[in-house]
Write a protein that holds these residues in place. Structure first.
Motif, PDB file in Angstrom:
ATOM      1  N   ILE A  30       7.430 -67.430 -55.635  1.00 36.69           N
ATOM      2  CA  ILE A  30       6.494 -66.379 -55.233  1.00 36.69           C
ATOM      3  C   ILE A  30       6.804 -65.114 -56.025  1.00 36.69           C
ATOM      4  O   ILE A  30       7.928 -64.616 -56.000  1.00 36.69           O
ATOM      5  N   TRP A  31       5.778 -64.593 -56.719  1.00 35.27           N
ATOM      6  CA  TRP A  31       5.891 -63.332 -57.452  1.00 35.27           C
ATOM      7  C   TRP A  31       4.958 -62.318 -56.806  1.00 35.27           C
ATOM      8  O   TRP A  31       3.779 -62.593 -56.637  1.00 35.27           O
ATOM      9  N   ALA A  32       5.482 -61.135 -56.486  1.00 35.17           N
ATOM     10  CA  ALA A  32       4.628 -60.063 -55.971  1.00 35.17           C
ATOM     11  C   ALA A  32       3.588 -59.684 -57.018  1.00 35.17           C
ATOM     12  O   ALA A  32       2.430 -59.455 -56.697  1.00 35.17           O
ATOM     13  N   ASP A  33       3.995 -59.619 -58.287  1.00 34.21           N
ATOM     14  CA  ASP A  33       3.096 -59.284 -59.391  1.00 34.21           C
ATOM     15  C   ASP A  33       3.629 -59.978 -60.636  1.00 34.21           C
ATOM     16  O   ASP A  33       4.697 -59.638 -61.121  1.00 34.21           O
ATOM     17  N   TYR A  34       2.900 -60.963 -61.141  1.00 34.97           N
ATOM     18  CA  TYR A  34       3.389 -61.723 -62.289  1.00 34.97           C
ATOM     19  C   TYR A  34       3.180 -61.011 -63.620  1.00 34.97           C
ATOM     20  O   TYR A  34       3.697 -61.438 -64.644  1.00 34.97           O
ATOM     21  N   HIS A  35       2.433 -59.901 -63.634  1.00 30.98           N
ATOM     22  CA  HIS A  35       2.207 -59.156 -64.868  1.00 30.98           C
ATOM     23  C   HIS A  35       3.458 -58.352 -65.216  1.00 30.98           C
ATOM     24  O   HIS A  35       4.035 -57.718 -64.344  1.00 30.98           O
ATOM     25  N   PRO A  36       3.855 -58.322 -66.487  1.00 26.90           N
ATOM     26  CA  PRO A  36       5.069 -57.590 -66.848  1.00 26.90           C
ATOM     27  C   PRO A  36       4.889 -56.080 -66.977  1.00 26.90           C
ATOM     28  O   PRO A  36       5.844 -55.363 -67.178  1.00 26.90           O
ATOM     29  N   SER A  37       3.686 -55.567 -66.798  1.00 29.46           N
ATOM     30  CA  SER A  37       3.421 -54.170 -67.111  1.00 29.46           C
ATOM     31  C   SER A  37       3.748 -53.184 -65.995  1.00 29.46           C
ATOM     32  O   SER A  37       3.990 -52.026 -66.260  1.00 29.46           O
ATOM     33  N   GLY A  38       3.714 -53.623 -64.742  1.00 30.33           N
ATOM     34  CA  GLY A  38       3.896 -52.681 -63.651  1.00 30.33           C
ATOM     35  C   GLY A  38       2.685 -51.811 -63.403  1.00 30.33           C
ATOM     36  O   GLY A  38       2.758 -50.778 -62.751  1.00 30.33           O
ATOM     37  N   TRP A  39       1.549 -52.205 -63.916  1.00 32.77           N
ATOM     38  CA  TRP A  39       0.318 -51.446 -63.764  1.00 32.77           C
ATOM     39  C   TRP A  39      -0.546 -52.121 -62.725  1.00 32.77           C
ATOM     40  O   TRP A  39      -0.587 -53.350 -62.690  1.00 32.77           O
ATOM     41  N   PRO A  40      -1.297 -51.480 -61.889  1.00 27.10           N
ATOM     42  CA  PRO A  40      -1.347 -50.025 -61.719  1.00 27.10           C
ATOM     43  C   PRO A  40      -0.080 -49.508 -61.062  1.00 27.10           C
ATOM     44  O   PRO A  40       0.707 -50.277 -60.518  1.00 27.10           O
ATOM     45  N   SER A  41       0.087 -48.211 -61.084  1.00 25.87           N
ATOM     46  CA  SER A  41       1.353 -47.637 -60.628  1.00 25.87           C
ATOM     47  C   SER A  41       1.574 -47.803 -59.131  1.00 25.87           C
ATOM     48  O   SER A  41       2.706 -47.773 -58.680  1.00 25.87           O
TER      49      SER A  41
ATOM     50  N   ASN B 118       8.597 -57.407 -57.056  1.00 18.11           N
ATOM     51  CA  ASN B 118       8.639 -56.548 -58.230  1.00 18.11           C
ATOM     52  C   ASN B 118       7.314 -55.834 -58.452  1.00 18.11           C
ATOM     53  O   ASN B 118       6.287 -56.267 -57.971  1.00 18.11           O
ATOM     54  N   ASP B 119       7.371 -54.763 -59.217  1.00 19.34           N
ATOM     55  CA  ASP B 119       6.207 -54.022 -59.717  1.00 19.34           C
ATOM     56  C   ASP B 119       5.187 -53.642 -58.659  1.00 19.34           C
ATOM     57  O   ASP B 119       4.005 -53.541 -58.953  1.00 19.34           O
ATOM     58  N   SER B 120       5.602 -53.485 -57.439  1.00 17.45           N
ATOM     59  CA  SER B 120       4.707 -53.052 -56.372  1.00 17.45           C
ATOM     60  C   SER B 120       5.568 -52.642 -55.194  1.00 17.45           C
ATOM     61  O   SER B 120       6.770 -52.855 -55.189  1.00 17.45           O
ATOM     62  N   VAL B 121       4.945 -52.050 -54.193  1.00 19.66           N
ATOM     63  CA  VAL B 121       5.642 -51.823 -52.929  1.00 19.66           C
ATOM     64  C   VAL B 121       5.588 -53.154 -52.195  1.00 19.66           C
ATOM     65  O   VAL B 121       4.519 -53.724 -52.008  1.00 19.66           O
ATOM     66  N   ASN B 122       6.738 -53.661 -51.800  1.00 21.13           N
ATOM     67  CA  ASN B 122       6.839 -55.016 -51.268  1.00 21.13           C
ATOM     68  C   ASN B 122       7.271 -55.015 -49.806  1.00 21.13           C
ATOM     69  O   ASN B 122       8.181 -54.277 -49.414  1.00 21.13           O
TER      70      ASN B 122
ATOM     71  N   VAL C 264      -1.467 -70.867 -57.569  1.00 23.09           N
ATOM     72  CA  VAL C 264      -2.463 -69.906 -57.107  1.00 23.09           C
ATOM     73  C   VAL C 264      -2.089 -68.565 -57.741  1.00 23.09           C
ATOM     74  O   VAL C 264      -0.972 -68.076 -57.562  1.00 23.09           O
ATOM     75  N   MET C 265      -3.039 -67.980 -58.493  1.00 20.27           N
ATOM     76  CA  MET C 265      -2.797 -66.708 -59.180  1.00 20.27           C
ATOM     77  C   MET C 265      -3.886 -65.700 -58.828  1.00 20.27           C
ATOM     78  O   MET C 265      -5.050 -66.057 -58.730  1.00 20.27           O
ATOM     79  N   ASP C 266      -3.473 -64.444 -58.688  1.00 26.72           N
ATOM     80  CA  ASP C 266      -4.436 -63.353 -58.569  1.00 26.72           C
ATOM     81  C   ASP C 266      -4.754 -62.889 -59.982  1.00 26.72           C
ATOM     82  O   ASP C 266      -3.963 -62.197 -60.603  1.00 26.72           O
ATOM     83  N   LYS C 267      -5.916 -63.271 -60.481  1.00 25.76           N
ATOM     84  CA  LYS C 267      -6.342 -62.856 -61.815  1.00 25.76           C
ATOM     85  C   LYS C 267      -7.388 -61.753 -61.763  1.00 25.76           C
ATOM     86  O   LYS C 267      -7.989 -61.424 -62.773  1.00 25.76           O
TER      87      LYS C 267
ATOM     88  N   LEU D  68       1.359 -66.435 -57.402  1.00 29.86           N
ATOM     89  CA  LEU D  68       1.572 -65.319 -58.312  1.00 29.86           C
ATOM     90  C   LEU D  68       0.604 -64.186 -58.025  1.00 29.86           C
ATOM     91  O   LEU D  68      -0.582 -64.264 -58.355  1.00 29.86           O
ATOM     92  N   GLY D  69       1.123 -63.135 -57.406  1.00 25.45           N
ATOM     93  CA  GLY D  69       0.312 -61.952 -57.155  1.00 25.45           C
ATOM     94  C   GLY D  69      -0.010 -61.256 -58.463  1.00 25.45           C
ATOM     95  O   GLY D  69       0.643 -61.468 -59.484  1.00 25.45           O
ATOM     96  N   GLY D  70      -1.019 -60.386 -58.421  1.00 23.81           N
ATOM     97  CA  GLY D  70      -1.460 -59.718 -59.641  1.00 23.81           C
ATOM     98  C   GLY D  70      -1.612 -58.233 -59.456  1.00 23.81           C
ATOM     99  O   GLY D  70      -0.850 -57.595 -58.736  1.00 23.81           O
ATOM    100  N   TYR D  71      -2.647 -57.679 -60.102  1.00 22.89           N
ATOM    101  CA  TYR D  71      -2.856 -56.234 -60.119  1.00 22.89           C
ATOM    102  C   TYR D  71      -3.312 -55.652 -58.785  1.00 22.89           C
ATOM    103  O   TYR D  71      -3.207 -54.472 -58.567  1.00 22.89           O
ATOM    104  N   GLY D  72      -3.826 -56.460 -57.898  1.00 16.05           N
ATOM    105  CA  GLY D  72      -4.366 -55.938 -56.651  1.00 16.05           C
ATOM    106  C   GLY D  72      -3.319 -55.815 -55.559  1.00 16.05           C
ATOM    107  O   GLY D  72      -2.126 -56.011 -55.769  1.00 16.05           O
TER     108      GLY D  72
END
Length: 180
Positions: A92-103, A121-125, A52-55, A75-79
């Motif tokens: 479980i990934w908080a955000d699977y994107h390697p960019s850290g965007w949005p801030s 990672n890459d988000s407030v968790n 399950v991915m947030d795309k 896999l969490g995403g940008y939202g």
């Protein structure tokens, strides 16, 4: 009549050699960067039985829910994601994107009671780990709160990142990376 030189002048040879060395150095740098950008090691992960991915685009709130009785990759995403794990052990990934965007984005993780691999990672968790003592949490980016629901669980982090995390019930903190 001038005879043709049978050799290349030394200055032309050195220039060509320098260009070849520069090109090889550039290729070596690019191959290292590609390796760093690739996914983390899957060593120790359970089989991928349900994904399950947030795309979706940034700014959306999504809920990702595990399928019961199987190993899930959630896999969490940008939202701003809420991730609900299953009972068989999940990745479980908080955000699977390697960019850290949005801030600024938020991930709320409620892991199930199987042996989980959680990447905060890459988000407030806000992480609840589930009760399995074999669950591991990797907390290296941004910050938040990790609620270890079993005192035998291990949180992997860095000295730099630790200051950004509030750990509740987490008795085993490691600054050693195990590769997954």
């Amino acid at each position: 009549m001038n005879p043709r030189p049978t050799h290349v002048p030394l200055r032309h040879h050195n220039r060509r050699l320098r260009l070849v060395i520069a090109a090889l150095a550039l290729l070596a740098c690019l191959s290292c960067a590609a390796g760093a950008y690739a996914m983390t090691s899957h060593a120790g992960w359970p089989a991928d039985q349900h994904l399950v991915m947030d795309k979706g685009p940034a700014g959306r709130a999504n809920t990702l829910t595990a399928k019961p009785g199987v190993h899930n990759y959630l896999l969490g995403g940008y939202g701003n994601d809420t991730i609900v794990g299953g009972d068989a052990g999940d990745v479980i990934w908080a955000d699977y994107h390697p960019s850290g965007w949005p801030s600024h984005q938020t991930a709320v993780i409620h892991a199930g009671d199987g042996p989980n691999f959680i990447y905060a990672n890459d988000s407030v968790n806000y992480v609840w780990t589930g009760t399995n003592p074999q669950t591991v949490v990797h907390a290296h980016e941004d910050g938040g709160i990790i609620h270890c629901e079993n005192p035998h669980q291990v949180v992997y982090t860095s000295h730099h990142a630790l200051a950004h995390w509030k750990l509740e019930g987490c008795k085993h903190i490691s600054f050693y990376s195990v590769g997954y």
